[in-house]
Design a protein around this motif. Structure first.
Motif, PDB file in Angstrom:
ATOM      1  N   PRO A  62      -7.741   0.518   6.352  1.00 23.53           N
ATOM      2  CA  PRO A  62      -7.328  -0.217   5.154  1.00 23.53           C
ATOM      3  C   PRO A  62      -6.370   0.638   4.318  1.00 23.53           C
ATOM      4  O   PRO A  62      -6.594   1.829   4.117  1.00 23.53           O
ATOM      5  CB  PRO A  62      -8.649  -0.452   4.408  1.00 23.53           C
ATOM      6  CG  PRO A  62      -9.716  -0.275   5.433  1.00 23.53           C
ATOM      7  CD  PRO A  62      -9.193   0.733   6.397  1.00 23.53           C
ATOM      8  N   MET A  63      -5.304   0.024   3.832  1.00 23.85           N
ATOM      9  CA  MET A  63      -4.315   0.737   3.031  1.00 23.85           C
ATOM     10  C   MET A  63      -4.396   0.271   1.584  1.00 23.85           C
ATOM     11  O   MET A  63      -4.319  -0.923   1.298  1.00 23.85           O
ATOM     12  CB  MET A  63      -2.904   0.488   3.577  1.00 23.85           C
ATOM     13  CG  MET A  63      -2.681   1.069   4.956  1.00 23.85           C
ATOM     14  SD  MET A  63      -2.668   2.877   4.968  1.00 23.85           S
ATOM     15  CE  MET A  63      -1.000   3.177   4.419  1.00 23.85           C
ATOM     16  N   PRO A  64      -4.587   1.189   0.636  1.00 18.84           N
ATOM     17  CA  PRO A  64      -4.687   0.806  -0.777  1.00 18.84           C
ATOM     18  C   PRO A  64      -3.336   0.367  -1.336  1.00 18.84           C
ATOM     19  O   PRO A  64      -2.281   0.774  -0.843  1.00 18.84           O
ATOM     20  CB  PRO A  64      -5.173   2.095  -1.443  1.00 18.84           C
ATOM     21  CG  PRO A  64      -4.629   3.190  -0.576  1.00 18.84           C
ATOM     22  CD  PRO A  64      -4.695   2.656   0.824  1.00 18.84           C
ATOM     23  N   ARG A  72      -1.162   5.455  -7.010  1.00 18.14           N
ATOM     24  CA  ARG A  72      -1.708   6.816  -6.982  1.00 18.14           C
ATOM     25  C   ARG A  72      -2.399   7.087  -5.647  1.00 18.14           C
ATOM     26  O   ARG A  72      -2.257   8.174  -5.068  1.00 18.14           O
ATOM     27  CB  ARG A  72      -2.673   7.015  -8.150  1.00 18.14           C
ATOM     28  CG  ARG A  72      -2.003   6.988  -9.509  1.00 18.14           C
ATOM     29  CD  ARG A  72      -3.020   6.794 -10.618  1.00 18.14           C
ATOM     30  NE  ARG A  72      -3.674   5.496 -10.536  1.00 18.14           N
ATOM     31  CZ  ARG A  72      -4.596   5.068 -11.393  1.00 18.14           C
ATOM     32  NH1 ARG A  72      -4.985   5.855 -12.392  1.00 18.14           N
ATOM     33  NH2 ARG A  72      -5.140   3.883 -11.260  1.00 18.14           N
ATOM     34  N   LEU A  73      -3.102   6.082  -5.143  1.00 19.97           N
ATOM     35  CA  LEU A  73      -3.745   6.231  -3.842  1.00 19.97           C
ATOM     36  C   LEU A  73      -2.716   6.245  -2.716  1.00 19.97           C
ATOM     37  O   LEU A  73      -2.873   6.970  -1.736  1.00 19.97           O
ATOM     38  CB  LEU A  73      -4.759   5.113  -3.614  1.00 19.97           C
ATOM     39  CG  LEU A  73      -5.958   5.064  -4.563  1.00 19.97           C
ATOM     40  CD1 LEU A  73      -6.934   3.971  -4.126  1.00 19.97           C
ATOM     41  CD2 LEU A  73      -6.675   6.401  -4.616  1.00 19.97           C
ATOM     42  N   VAL A  86      -2.190   8.898   0.358  1.00 19.36           N
ATOM     43  CA  VAL A  86      -2.039   8.492   1.754  1.00 19.36           C
ATOM     44  C   VAL A  86      -0.811   9.145   2.369  1.00 19.36           C
ATOM     45  O   VAL A  86      -0.858   9.710   3.475  1.00 19.36           O
ATOM     46  CB  VAL A  86      -1.940   6.956   1.870  1.00 19.36           C
ATOM     47  CG1 VAL A  86      -1.598   6.549   3.290  1.00 19.36           C
ATOM     48  CG2 VAL A  86      -3.238   6.303   1.435  1.00 19.36           C
ATOM     49  N   GLU A  87       0.309   9.076   1.664  1.00 19.96           N
ATOM     50  CA  GLU A  87       1.559   9.645   2.179  1.00 19.96           C
ATOM     51  C   GLU A  87       1.423  11.150   2.401  1.00 19.96           C
ATOM     52  O   GLU A  87       1.896  11.688   3.410  1.00 19.96           O
ATOM     53  CB  GLU A  87       2.704   9.354   1.207  1.00 19.96           C
ATOM     54  CG  GLU A  87       3.075   7.872   1.133  1.00 19.96           C
ATOM     55  CD  GLU A  87       3.987   7.557  -0.037  1.00 19.96           C
ATOM     56  OE1 GLU A  87       4.344   8.510  -0.782  1.00 19.96           O
ATOM     57  OE2 GLU A  87       4.343   6.379  -0.211  1.00 19.96           O
ATOM     58  N   LEU A  88       0.779  11.843   1.456  1.00 17.67           N
ATOM     59  CA  LEU A  88       0.601  13.292   1.588  1.00 17.67           C
ATOM     60  C   LEU A  88      -0.313  13.621   2.765  1.00 17.67           C
ATOM     61  O   LEU A  88      -0.060  14.581   3.503  1.00 17.67           O
ATOM     62  CB  LEU A  88       0.016  13.864   0.294  1.00 17.67           C
ATOM     63  CG  LEU A  88       0.943  13.873  -0.928  1.00 17.67           C
ATOM     64  CD1 LEU A  88       0.167  14.281  -2.177  1.00 17.67           C
ATOM     65  CD2 LEU A  88       2.124  14.827  -0.704  1.00 17.67           C
ATOM     66  N   MET A  89      -1.368  12.833   2.955  1.00 15.77           N
ATOM     67  CA  MET A  89      -2.279  13.083   4.068  1.00 15.77           C
ATOM     68  C   MET A  89      -1.611  12.854   5.418  1.00 15.77           C
ATOM     69  O   MET A  89      -1.834  13.600   6.372  1.00 15.77           O
ATOM     70  CB  MET A  89      -3.517  12.188   3.948  1.00 15.77           C
ATOM     71  CG  MET A  89      -4.509  12.637   2.895  1.00 15.77           C
ATOM     72  SD  MET A  89      -6.004  11.626   2.954  1.00 15.77           S
ATOM     73  CE  MET A  89      -7.076  12.596   1.896  1.00 15.77           C
ATOM     74  N   SER A 105     -13.018   8.846 -10.570  1.00 20.45           N
ATOM     75  CA  SER A 105     -12.045   7.735 -10.547  1.00 20.45           C
ATOM     76  C   SER A 105     -11.499   7.516  -9.149  1.00 20.45           C
ATOM     77  O   SER A 105     -11.306   6.377  -8.706  1.00 20.45           O
ATOM     78  CB  SER A 105     -10.898   8.021 -11.517  1.00 20.45           C
ATOM     79  OG  SER A 105     -11.357   8.031 -12.855  1.00 20.45           O
ATOM     80  N   LEU A 106     -11.237   8.614  -8.436  1.00 15.40           N
ATOM     81  CA  LEU A 106     -10.740   8.494  -7.067  1.00 15.40           C
ATOM     82  C   LEU A 106     -11.776   7.800  -6.185  1.00 15.40           C
ATOM     83  O   LEU A 106     -11.434   6.902  -5.411  1.00 15.40           O
ATOM     84  CB  LEU A 106     -10.408   9.879  -6.499  1.00 15.40           C
ATOM     85  CG  LEU A 106     -10.015   9.922  -5.018  1.00 15.40           C
ATOM     86  CD1 LEU A 106      -8.816   9.022  -4.730  1.00 15.40           C
ATOM     87  CD2 LEU A 106      -9.707  11.360  -4.585  1.00 15.40           C
ATOM     88  N   ALA A 107     -13.031   8.207  -6.306  1.00 15.31           N
ATOM     89  CA  ALA A 107     -14.094   7.596  -5.505  1.00 15.31           C
ATOM     90  C   ALA A 107     -14.193   6.100  -5.782  1.00 15.31           C
ATOM     91  O   ALA A 107     -14.338   5.283  -4.868  1.00 15.31           O
ATOM     92  CB  ALA A 107     -15.422   8.283  -5.784  1.00 15.31           C
TER      93      ALA A 107
END
Length: 269
Positions: free
Chosen positions: A159-161, A165-166, A170-173, A196-198
C-alpha cells in the motif's frame, strides 16, 4: 499481433481500446538491459500483464506491485497506473473489454500463472487483432478469460500512502533500502513525532511501520532476485548484517526461501 519491443514510445505503441474484440493479446520482448518507464495513464479495457522473464514494478492508485517471472498483474479498466522495468523483459499483455470483466477482480492484484494460462496467452497473442468471432479463435479467448478469472492471487502488494510526508519517507527508503534507521529516526526526517508517524501510516496503509518496511524489503528482494542479483547481494543491499537473517525474513513473508522461490520461477513447467 506484433510483438512490442518498446511499449513506452515509438511506432510500437497501440491503443487497445480501438480494437473491438473481447480480449486482445500482444507479446512483449525487450532484449536490451535498459530502463523503461511508462508514465501514469489509463485505458477503458482491463489489462492482464504476464511476466515470463525479468521483472517489473507497477504503481496503481496508491498501491505498488512487483511482478516477478511466472506471475502477472491484473489492472481493472479505468485504473490510473504506471509501469517501470530496468532490464530485459519478456511477457504478454491481454486487454479485456469491460463487458467481459464481470467475473474478474474489481481491484488491482498480482496473481500466479498456471502452465495452461501461460500457453493460452501465447496462443492468443498469435491471433490477428480482429480475429473471427463465433469460431475457434473466439472460443480460445473465452477459455483464456476463464483461466484469468480463476488465477490465484499473490501477496506482492505494498500500500502506498498519499500523505506527502509519508511519500517522502517512501522515496528515501526506496532510494536507500539499506538504511536501517529506527522509526523515531524516520519520523524526525519527515518532521513528525514517532506517534504521529505510527498513526498516519496505520491509517493510510493498514500496516504498522515495521510491517510496511518489511513488505517493502520483500518486494525489492523479489525484484532484484528476478533481475539476476545473488541472495547475498540482495541481503547486503537491504542492510541485513547476516545472510541467515534475511533468508529467515523472506521465508516467513513468502513461505519459501529466496533460493527456492526463484528456482521455481525459472523452472520450465
Amino acid at each position: 499481433m506484433p510483438i512490442l519491443s518498446d511499449p513506452s514510445a515509438g511506432t510500437d505503441r497501440f491503443d487497445p481500446d480501438e480494437i473491438h474484440r473481447p480480449i486482445v493479446t500482444v507479446g512483449i520482448a525487450i532484449a536490451e538491459v535498459r530502463k523503461i518507464e511508462i508514465d501514469f495513464h489509463r485505458h477503458r479495457k482491463g489489462q492482464f500483464l504476464l511476466v515470463q522473464q525479468g521483472a517489473l514494478s507497477c504503481e496503481v492508485e496508491e498501491g505498488l506491485w512487483i511482478v516477478p517471472p511466472r506471475s502477472a498483474i491484473w489492472i481493472p479498466g479505468g485504473a490510473l497506473h504506471a509501469v517501470k522495468t530496468t532490464g530485459a523483459l519478456e511477457g504478454y499483455n491481454a486487454f479485456v473489454d469491460p463487458d467481459f470483466c464481470a467475473r474478474l477482480p474489481k481491484l488491482c492484484c498480482a496473481v500466479s500463472v498456471s502452465p495452461l494460462l501461460r500457453e493460452l496467452l501465447i496462443r492468443s497473442a498469435r491471433l490477428p487483432p480482429l480475429y473471427e468471432e463465433g469460431g475457434a479463435e473466439s472460443r480460445l479467448v473465452m477459455v483464456l478469460l476463464d483461466e484469468i478469472a480463476s488465477a490465484r492471487a499473490e501477496d506482492l502488494h505494498l500500500p502506498m500512502p498519499s500523505d506527502q510526508r509519508l511519500r517522502r519517507i517512501v522515496e528515501l527508503m526506496i532510494d536507500c533500502p539499506a538504511d536501517r534507521g529506527t522509526m523515531d529516526v524516520w519520523a524526525g526526517r519527515a518532521g513528525l513525532s514517532e506517534r504521529s508517524l505510527a498513526r498516519l501510516i496505520a491509517r493510510e496503509t493498514g500496516m504498522s511501520f515495521s510491517r510496511w518496511r518489511q513488505q517493502l524489503g520483500v518486494m525489492l528482494a523479489v525484484k532484484w532476485l528476478a533481475g539476476g542479483a545473488s541472495i547475498k547481494q540482495v541481503a547486503s543491499d537491504l542492510g541485513y548484517e547476516s545472510l541467515p537473517s534475511f533468508v529467515t525474513m523472506f521465508r516467513k513473508a513468502i513461505g519459501v526461501s529466496p533460493g527456492r522461490y526463484m528456482a521455481e520461477r525459472h523452472t520450465v513447467r
